[in-house]
Design a protein around this motif. Sequence first.
Motif, PDB file in Angstrom:
ATOM      1  N   THR A 288       9.561  -2.920   5.003  1.00 37.56           N
ATOM      2  CA  THR A 288      10.090  -1.853   4.163  1.00 37.56           C
ATOM      3  C   THR A 288      11.102  -1.014   4.921  1.00 37.56           C
ATOM      4  O   THR A 288      11.046  -0.912   6.152  1.00 37.56           O
ATOM      5  CB  THR A 288       8.952  -0.959   3.643  1.00 37.56           C
ATOM      6  OG1 THR A 288       9.470  -0.034   2.697  1.00 37.56           O
ATOM      7  CG2 THR A 288       8.292  -0.196   4.781  1.00 37.56           C
TER       8      THR A 288
ATOM      9  N   TRP B 218      -3.290   6.778  -1.878  1.00 33.20           N
ATOM     10  CA  TRP B 218      -2.688   5.470  -1.637  1.00 33.20           C
ATOM     11  C   TRP B 218      -3.094   4.493  -2.736  1.00 33.20           C
ATOM     12  O   TRP B 218      -4.219   4.550  -3.227  1.00 33.20           O
ATOM     13  CB  TRP B 218      -3.152   4.907  -0.294  1.00 33.20           C
ATOM     14  CG  TRP B 218      -2.649   5.681   0.886  1.00 33.20           C
ATOM     15  CD1 TRP B 218      -3.312   6.664   1.562  1.00 33.20           C
ATOM     16  CD2 TRP B 218      -1.380   5.530   1.540  1.00 33.20           C
ATOM     17  NE1 TRP B 218      -2.536   7.136   2.584  1.00 33.20           N
ATOM     18  CE2 TRP B 218      -1.345   6.464   2.604  1.00 33.20           C
ATOM     19  CE3 TRP B 218      -0.274   4.699   1.326  1.00 33.20           C
ATOM     20  CZ2 TRP B 218      -0.248   6.582   3.450  1.00 33.20           C
ATOM     21  CZ3 TRP B 218       0.826   4.824   2.171  1.00 33.20           C
ATOM     22  CH2 TRP B 218       0.839   5.748   3.220  1.00 33.20           C
TER      23      TRP B 218
ATOM     24  N   ASP C 298      12.957   2.448   6.194  1.00 36.92           N
ATOM     25  CA  ASP C 298      12.506   3.792   6.550  1.00 36.92           C
ATOM     26  C   ASP C 298      12.691   4.719   5.355  1.00 36.92           C
ATOM     27  O   ASP C 298      13.651   4.611   4.600  1.00 36.92           O
ATOM     28  CB  ASP C 298      13.309   4.330   7.741  1.00 36.92           C
ATOM     29  CG  ASP C 298      13.008   3.576   9.030  1.00 36.92           C
ATOM     30  OD1 ASP C 298      11.946   2.926   9.092  1.00 36.92           O
ATOM     31  OD2 ASP C 298      13.841   3.638   9.952  1.00 36.92           O
TER      32      ASP C 298
ATOM     33  N   TRP D 127      -2.637   0.163  -3.950  1.00 36.54           N
ATOM     34  CA  TRP D 127      -2.093  -1.183  -3.817  1.00 36.54           C
ATOM     35  C   TRP D 127      -1.319  -1.491  -5.097  1.00 36.54           C
ATOM     36  O   TRP D 127      -1.856  -1.367  -6.195  1.00 36.54           O
ATOM     37  CB  TRP D 127      -3.215  -2.199  -3.611  1.00 36.54           C
ATOM     38  CG  TRP D 127      -3.805  -2.163  -2.236  1.00 36.54           C
ATOM     39  CD1 TRP D 127      -5.000  -1.622  -1.862  1.00 36.54           C
ATOM     40  CD2 TRP D 127      -3.219  -2.696  -1.048  1.00 36.54           C
ATOM     41  NE1 TRP D 127      -5.200  -1.775  -0.517  1.00 36.54           N
ATOM     42  CE2 TRP D 127      -4.120  -2.435   0.017  1.00 36.54           C
ATOM     43  CE3 TRP D 127      -2.023  -3.372  -0.761  1.00 36.54           C
ATOM     44  CZ2 TRP D 127      -3.858  -2.826   1.335  1.00 36.54           C
ATOM     45  CZ3 TRP D 127      -1.761  -3.755   0.546  1.00 36.54           C
ATOM     46  CH2 TRP D 127      -2.665  -3.488   1.570  1.00 36.54           C
TER      47      TRP D 127
ATOM     48  N   ALA E 240       7.439   5.435   1.220  1.00 37.26           N
ATOM     49  CA  ALA E 240       6.058   5.836   1.534  1.00 37.26           C
ATOM     50  C   ALA E 240       5.117   4.637   1.421  1.00 37.26           C
ATOM     51  O   ALA E 240       4.198   4.614   0.604  1.00 37.26           O
ATOM     52  CB  ALA E 240       5.617   6.965   0.606  1.00 37.26           C
ATOM     53  N   ILE E 241       5.392   3.631   2.237  1.00 36.76           N
ATOM     54  CA  ILE E 241       4.625   2.391   2.209  1.00 36.76           C
ATOM     55  C   ILE E 241       3.952   2.194   3.561  1.00 36.76           C
ATOM     56  O   ILE E 241       4.626   2.134   4.600  1.00 36.76           O
ATOM     57  CB  ILE E 241       5.531   1.192   1.865  1.00 36.76           C
ATOM     58  CG1 ILE E 241       6.102   1.366   0.445  1.00 36.76           C
ATOM     59  CG2 ILE E 241       4.758  -0.122   1.979  1.00 36.76           C
ATOM     60  CD1 ILE E 241       7.184   0.381   0.094  1.00 36.76           C
ATOM     61  N   GLN E 242       2.631   2.109   3.559  1.00 31.60           N
ATOM     62  CA  GLN E 242       1.873   1.980   4.800  1.00 31.60           C
ATOM     63  C   GLN E 242       1.877   0.562   5.334  1.00 31.60           C
ATOM     64  O   GLN E 242       2.034   0.321   6.520  1.00 31.60           O
ATOM     65  CB  GLN E 242       0.429   2.448   4.570  1.00 31.60           C
ATOM     66  CG  GLN E 242      -0.393   2.579   5.835  1.00 31.60           C
ATOM     67  CD  GLN E 242      -1.802   3.055   5.517  1.00 31.60           C
ATOM     68  OE1 GLN E 242      -2.658   2.262   5.141  1.00 31.60           O
ATOM     69  NE2 GLN E 242      -2.025   4.349   5.647  1.00 31.60           N
ATOM     70  N   LYS E 243       1.690  -0.418   4.424  1.00 38.35           N
ATOM     71  CA  LYS E 243       1.708  -1.816   4.844  1.00 38.35           C
ATOM     72  C   LYS E 243       1.946  -2.723   3.649  1.00 38.35           C
ATOM     73  O   LYS E 243       1.845  -2.307   2.488  1.00 38.35           O
ATOM     74  CB  LYS E 243       0.412  -2.194   5.550  1.00 38.35           C
ATOM     75  CG  LYS E 243      -0.861  -1.964   4.772  1.00 38.35           C
ATOM     76  CD  LYS E 243      -2.055  -2.342   5.660  1.00 38.35           C
ATOM     77  CE  LYS E 243      -3.372  -1.905   5.047  1.00 38.35           C
ATOM     78  NZ  LYS E 243      -4.523  -2.274   5.891  1.00 38.35           N
TER      79      LYS E 243
ATOM     80  N   LYS F  52       0.877  -1.172   0.000  1.00 41.13           N
ATOM     81  CA  LYS F  52       0.000   0.000   0.000  1.00 41.13           C
ATOM     82  C   LYS F  52       0.913   1.220   0.000  1.00 41.13           C
ATOM     83  O   LYS F  52       1.502   1.588   1.007  1.00 41.13           O
ATOM     84  CB  LYS F  52      -0.928   0.020   1.205  1.00 41.13           C
ATOM     85  CG  LYS F  52      -2.035   1.060   1.087  1.00 41.13           C
ATOM     86  CD  LYS F  52      -3.062   0.950   2.203  1.00 41.13           C
ATOM     87  CE  LYS F  52      -4.197   1.949   1.974  1.00 41.13           C
ATOM     88  NZ  LYS F  52      -5.209   1.866   3.064  1.00 41.13           N
ATOM     89  N   HIS F  53       1.048   1.833  -1.176  1.00 36.13           N
ATOM     90  CA  HIS F  53       2.087   2.830  -1.446  1.00 36.13           C
ATOM     91  C   HIS F  53       1.451   4.199  -1.685  1.00 36.13           C
ATOM     92  O   HIS F  53       0.468   4.311  -2.411  1.00 36.13           O
ATOM     93  CB  HIS F  53       2.878   2.393  -2.684  1.00 36.13           C
ATOM     94  CG  HIS F  53       4.251   2.950  -2.744  1.00 36.13           C
ATOM     95  ND1 HIS F  53       5.301   2.259  -3.297  1.00 36.13           N
ATOM     96  CD2 HIS F  53       4.767   4.132  -2.331  1.00 36.13           C
ATOM     97  CE1 HIS F  53       6.408   2.992  -3.231  1.00 36.13           C
ATOM     98  NE2 HIS F  53       6.101   4.143  -2.656  1.00 36.13           N
ATOM     99  N   TYR F  54       2.032   5.237  -1.102  1.00 36.81           N
ATOM    100  CA  TYR F  54       1.527   6.603  -1.299  1.00 36.81           C
ATOM    101  C   TYR F  54       2.194   7.229  -2.508  1.00 36.81           C
ATOM    102  O   TYR F  54       3.417   7.180  -2.657  1.00 36.81           O
ATOM    103  CB  TYR F  54       1.813   7.461  -0.070  1.00 36.81           C
ATOM    104  CG  TYR F  54       1.055   8.766  -0.064  1.00 36.81           C
ATOM    105  CD1 TYR F  54      -0.275   8.805   0.307  1.00 36.81           C
ATOM    106  CD2 TYR F  54       1.676   9.960  -0.442  1.00 36.81           C
ATOM    107  CE1 TYR F  54      -0.985   9.992   0.316  1.00 36.81           C
ATOM    108  CE2 TYR F  54       0.980  11.150  -0.442  1.00 36.81           C
ATOM    109  CZ  TYR F  54      -0.351  11.161  -0.065  1.00 36.81           C
ATOM    110  OH  TYR F  54      -1.048  12.349  -0.064  1.00 36.81           O
TER     111      TYR F  54
END
Length: 226
Positions: free
Chosen positions: A180, A123, A182, A125, A185-188, A114-116
Amino acid sequence: METLKKYLSLMQERPELFRNKGEKGEIRIITDETQIRAEQKKIRAKLKKEGKPSSWIDIGVLAEDEWDYLVRDLVEFPDGRIGGFIRGINRKNLEGGTGVVIMPVRGDKVLLLKHYRHETRNWYWEFPRGYGTPGLSAEQNAHKELSEEVGLLPTKLVPVFRGTGVLFFYAEMEDGQPQTKDGEAIQKIELIDIREVGEWILNNKITDWFTIIAFLMAEKRQFFSL
């Protein structure tokens, strides 16, 4: 004008970016500096009369960073109209890099991030992907992107499709817990059944076209069956 000066220099350095094929229906880039300046002057006068910003017809390199150029060309449309047309140019590809998209699988499951995405402020997928890296092969770049975005490496990496400036891969992944680095921009990260990916696409849960192409091409080349 600085934007036009940079543009003309880019045209000299990379003439292939401004090449016209002369085919019917083509949007022709006007490359003659004298004509560019003359047409700009006419269009600026028209914009001023209409109460619009004259900068709308600034021809040149409007912005650049280490990743991209944003340029506005002066073009002739198929009906003979002349105007400006903005396009982005991937700088990393020009420097010899190849962008990558990787479908990472483990057995009958696939990893999705899940990438911003800043460009749409939303967001998505998607499968791991990234710009080209000059000095790295596409395979090396795929390893780098997987390491950064899921913290795992492939045991098998196979190209499934080559697009413009990007190579799509099918990857069988090593065991381990995905994570991932640091700064990404990946939430999960989700590990889902491959058959669910098609459902996510049909239900508009996956809308990223890079991911959709990688999934469809891997399926068409029979790396898995649904």
